[in-house]
Design an enzyme around this catalytic site. Structure first.
Site, PDB file in Angstrom:
ATOM      1  N   GLU A 104       0.846  -1.213   0.000  1.00 37.39           N
ATOM      2  CA  GLU A 104       0.000   0.000   0.000  1.00 37.39           C
ATOM      3  C   GLU A 104       0.870   1.249   0.000  1.00 37.39           C
ATOM      4  O   GLU A 104       1.978   1.241   0.535  1.00 37.39           O
ATOM      5  CB  GLU A 104      -0.849   0.025   1.273  1.00 37.39           C
ATOM      6  N   ASP A 105       0.330   2.308  -0.548  1.00 35.45           N
ATOM      7  CA  ASP A 105       1.031   3.597  -0.478  1.00 35.45           C
ATOM      8  C   ASP A 105       0.848   4.247   0.886  1.00 35.45           C
ATOM      9  O   ASP A 105       1.806   4.682   1.514  1.00 35.45           O
ATOM     10  CB  ASP A 105       0.540   4.541  -1.595  1.00 35.45           C
ATOM     11  N   ASP A 108      -4.658   5.441   6.028  1.00 33.52           N
ATOM     12  CA  ASP A 108      -5.216   6.645   6.647  1.00 33.52           C
ATOM     13  C   ASP A 108      -6.232   6.187   7.694  1.00 33.52           C
ATOM     14  O   ASP A 108      -5.852   5.834   8.809  1.00 33.52           O
ATOM     15  CB  ASP A 108      -5.818   7.469   5.497  1.00 33.52           C
ATOM     16  N   PHE A 157      -2.312  16.287   4.257  1.00 38.48           N
ATOM     17  CA  PHE A 157      -2.557  15.705   2.944  1.00 38.48           C
ATOM     18  C   PHE A 157      -1.275  15.756   2.122  1.00 38.48           C
ATOM     19  O   PHE A 157      -0.736  16.824   1.872  1.00 38.48           O
ATOM     20  CB  PHE A 157      -3.699  16.426   2.212  1.00 38.48           C
ATOM     21  N   ARG A 170       1.492  12.597  -8.925  1.00 42.13           N
ATOM     22  CA  ARG A 170       1.998  11.255  -8.633  1.00 42.13           C
ATOM     23  C   ARG A 170       3.467  11.111  -9.026  1.00 42.13           C
ATOM     24  O   ARG A 170       4.194  10.281  -8.488  1.00 42.13           O
ATOM     25  CB  ARG A 170       1.209  10.191  -9.420  1.00 42.13           C
TER      26      ARG A 170
HETATM   27  P1  IMP Z   1      -8.213   4.882   4.100  1.00 32.03           P
HETATM   28  O1  IMP Z   1      -9.288   3.907   3.744  1.00 32.03           O
HETATM   29  O2  IMP Z   1      -8.768   6.106   4.756  1.00 32.03           O
HETATM   30  O3  IMP Z   1      -7.077   4.285   4.886  1.00 32.03           O
HETATM   31  O4  IMP Z   1      -7.737   5.432   2.717  1.00 32.03           O
HETATM   32  C1  IMP Z   1      -6.515   5.205   2.203  1.00 32.03           C
HETATM   33  C2  IMP Z   1      -6.497   5.769   0.796  1.00 32.03           C
HETATM   34  O5  IMP Z   1      -6.854   7.154   0.775  1.00 32.03           O
HETATM   35  C3  IMP Z   1      -5.079   5.692   0.273  1.00 32.03           C
HETATM   36  O6  IMP Z   1      -4.844   4.478  -0.369  1.00 32.03           O
HETATM   37  C4  IMP Z   1      -5.015   6.895  -0.621  1.00 32.03           C
HETATM   38  O7  IMP Z   1      -5.463   6.540  -1.905  1.00 32.03           O
HETATM   39  C5  IMP Z   1      -5.973   7.898  -0.032  1.00 32.03           C
HETATM   40  N1  IMP Z   1      -5.250   8.872   0.815  1.00 32.03           N
HETATM   41  C6  IMP Z   1      -5.300   8.973   2.160  1.00 32.03           C
HETATM   42  N2  IMP Z   1      -4.535   9.973   2.607  1.00 32.03           N
HETATM   43  C7  IMP Z   1      -3.958  10.522   1.508  1.00 32.03           C
HETATM   44  C8  IMP Z   1      -3.017  11.609   1.315  1.00 32.03           C
HETATM   45  O8  IMP Z   1      -2.539  12.292   2.252  1.00 32.03           O
HETATM   46  N3  IMP Z   1      -2.673  11.860   0.030  1.00 32.03           N
HETATM   47  C9  IMP Z   1      -3.159  11.151  -1.030  1.00 32.03           C
HETATM   48  N4  IMP Z   1      -4.024  10.130  -0.899  1.00 32.03           N
HETATM   49  C10 IMP Z   1      -4.427   9.825   0.373  1.00 32.03           C
HETATM   50 MG    MG Z   2      -4.109   3.704  -2.131  1.00 34.87          MG
END
Ligand code: IMP
Ligand code: MG
Length: 194
Positions: A104-105, A108, A157, A170
């Site tokens: 995963e990148d 959050d 962010f 990206r």
């Molecule tokens: P989660 O379900 O809230 O954990 O969402 C994770 C996804 O939200 C990641 O895989 C990203 O695609 C997007 N995301 C969350 N925070 C950021 C950020 O700071 N920058 C860009 N994308 C984010």
């Molecule tokens: Mg992602």
């Protein structure tokens, strides 16, 4: 020769430089190579955000491995991830009985990762672990196990190194914080972020 399309200046406030990221990814690669030596794991990359991390990570892992990709999207309300995840494109490989590593990148709220973990666990892999480059732990709403983390980051962010804002940025080689009043954010605020 410069054109109006070139990214000429550093964007935002750099949180992690190209060097910081490369050093940490190499360390993670060594750690994962030790973990998966002889296991021929399947690395499951979550697109789109994870593609650059995967590309660097696998080149730092000196073991045999296979790769596959999953495209997911979550319906967002205006500020938070809703936790409703749509699979836009599923894996091609059968993961039953295989050692699987989700790549995963960023994690959050954890809702996306939790959904993907449950989905993959139902396919009976031999093991299922997670590596994420970034962990925004302050934002977590569900507790989800993460075995390998590149960096813990504050609740800001960020874009770059695969991460986008409205599909842009990206391709930045560093990870940077876009502030709320950045003119580049005035259009398309709170749209699709993956
Ligand atoms: P989660 O379900 O809230 O954990 O969402 C994770 C996804 O939200 C990641 O895989 C990203 O695609 C997007 N995301 C969350 N925070 C950021 C950020 O700071 N920058 C860009 N994308 C984010
Ligand atoms: Mg992602």
């Amino acid at each position: 020769m410069s054109s109006t399309n070139e990214i000429e200046t550093t964007i935002g406030n750099v949180l992690l430089s190209e060097g910081d990221i490369q050093n940490r990814v190499r360390e993670l690669g060594r750690e994962l190579a030790a973990e998966y030596d002889g296991k021929n794991p399947i690395l499951v990359n979550i697109l789109k955000g994870g593609f650059i991390f995967l590309a660097d990570l696998v080149r730092a892992m000196n073991v045999h491995c296979e790769m596959d990709f999953m495209v997911v999207s979550s319906y967002e309300d205006r500020t938070e991830s809703s936790g409703v995840v749509r699979i836009l494109s599923d894996l091609g490989l059968n993961i039953e009985g295989r050692h699987v590593l989700i790549v995963e990148d960023i994690v959050d709220t954890g809702l996306t990762l939790e959904y993907i973990r449950e989905l993959l666990l139902a396919r009976n892999p031999a093991s299922l672990k997670v590596v994420t480059l970034l962990d925004k732990h302050e934002k977590r709403v569900v507790s989800v196990p993460i075995e390998f983390t590149g960096f813990q980051i504050p609740d800001e962010f960020v874009v770059g190194y695969g991460l986008d804002y409205a599909q842009r940025f990206r391709n930045l080689p560093y990870i940077t914080v876009l502030s709320e009043d950045d003119p580049m954010l005035l259009e398309g605020r709170e749209v699709e972020t993956r």
